[in-house]
Design a protein around this motif. Structure first.
Motif, mmCIF file in Angstrom:
data_model
loop_
_atom_site.group_PDB
_atom_site.id
_atom_site.type_symbol
_atom_site.label_atom_id
_atom_site.label_comp_id
_atom_site.label_asym_id
_atom_site.label_seq_id
_atom_site.Cartn_x
_atom_site.Cartn_y
_atom_site.Cartn_z
ATOM 1 N N TYR A 52 36.481 30.503 41.123
ATOM 2 C CA TYR A 52 35.555 29.759 40.267
ATOM 3 C C TYR A 52 36.186 28.468 39.744
ATOM 4 C CZ TYR A 52 32.281 28.569 36.576
ATOM 5 O OH TYR A 52 31.372 27.895 35.776
ATOM 6 N N VAL A 98 33.064 32.099 42.354
ATOM 7 C CA VAL A 98 32.704 33.359 41.696
ATOM 8 C C VAL A 98 33.463 33.473 40.379
ATOM 9 C CG1 VAL A 98 32.634 35.872 41.907
ATOM 10 C CG2 VAL A 98 32.335 34.426 43.938
ATOM 11 N N ARG A 99 32.743 33.699 39.283
ATOM 12 C CA ARG A 99 33.365 33.749 37.955
ATOM 13 C C ARG A 99 34.377 34.885 37.814
ATOM 14 N NH1 ARG A 99 31.068 30.998 33.545
ATOM 15 N NH2 ARG A 99 29.309 29.661 34.096
ATOM 16 N N SER A 100 34.185 35.950 38.558
ATOM 17 C CA SER A 100 35.037 37.128 38.384
ATOM 18 C C SER A 100 36.375 37.028 39.117
ATOM 19 C CB SER A 100 34.295 38.383 38.861
ATOM 20 O OG SER A 100 33.942 38.264 40.242
ATOM 21 N N ASN A 101 36.575 35.951 39.879
ATOM 22 C CA ASN A 101 37.870 35.823 40.546
ATOM 23 C C ASN A 101 38.357 34.375 40.484
ATOM 24 O OD1 ASN A 101 36.651 34.342 42.721
ATOM 25 N ND2 ASN A 101 35.990 36.283 43.629
ATOM 26 N N SER A 102 39.439 34.109 41.139
ATOM 27 C CA SER A 102 40.112 32.807 41.017
ATOM 28 C C SER A 102 39.418 31.684 41.789
ATOM 29 C CB SER A 102 41.551 32.929 41.509
ATOM 30 O OG SER A 102 41.585 33.385 42.859
#
Length: 211
Positions: free
Chosen positions: A64, A58-62
């Motif tokens: 990614y 997920v791009r919004s958390n670590s």
């Protein structure tokens, strides 16, 4: 799970083609095997998702993790534009969107929701549409709606009975190669790149009407 760059290389080594390949066939040809918890097609879907998102997680958390360059940017594979992977797909919703479990090859596969893939560089006007390709398959398998007409029912029945044997190399399918394949190759020559004599003298009126 097959390593991303290894799978990219396998896809890029495939020749460009105007034909779409069913997800089951492509995943097998790429050597994907899956596991107890996911299928080979699931593995192919994971790869496609990674390419389209430019990475995994997920791009919004670590969670990614970007792909190696140049596959670290979002790339839409369904728009049939040239891309670094040389892979494109179209989704087929199937018959009323229902999935049917098949234990053996069957014409019902043409009714299944699935992705169909094309490999290689995109060339304008060269690709065969999914609609046309499915119709070709139905003619070949004897399940096309036109073959349900009374005067063509025997042709449809024969193809349904013989095509599986022919594909498997079983001698029982020799009659399909003798009676049906020449007709199909001639009538569908625009798709199969088969030369047809200008006067069509090798076809009868019935054969022209019902490939």
């Amino acid at each position: 799970m097959v390593e991303l760059l290894s799978l990219v290389r396998s896809i890029q080594e495939r020749p460009s083609t105007k034909w779409l390949t069913h997800e089951n066939v492509l995943s097998a040809e790429l050597g994907l095997e899956g596991s107890e918890s996911y299928t080979a097609v699931d593995e192919l879907d994971t790869f496609v998702s990674s390419i389209e998102n430019g990475g995994t997680g997920v791009r919004s958390n670590s969670t990614y993790r970007p792909n190696p360059k140049p596959f670290n940017v979002r790339t839409k594979l369904s728009d049939f534009k040239n891309n670094p992977v040389n892979l494109h797909y179209v989704k087929y919703t199937g018959f009323k969107g229902k999935h049917i479990e098949l234990s053996e090859p069957s014409s019902l596969a043409l009714c299944q929701p699935a992705k169909f893939y094309q490999t290689g560089r995109v060339k304008d006007g060269v690709a065969t549409s999914l609609h046309d390709q499915l119709n070709i398959a139905r003619w070949c398998m004897g399940t096309h709606q036109a073959l349900s007409q009374p005067k063509y029912q025997d042709i449809g029945k024969r193809r349904r009975e013989l095509v599986g044997h022919w594909v498997a190399g079983d001698p029982k399918g020799n009659l399909y190669q003798k009676l049906d394949l020449p007709i199909l190759a001639t009538v569908l020559s625009q798709y199969w790149d088969v030369y047809v004599s200008p006067d069509g003298s090798n076809l009868t009126e019935t054969q022209c009407a019902a490939p």
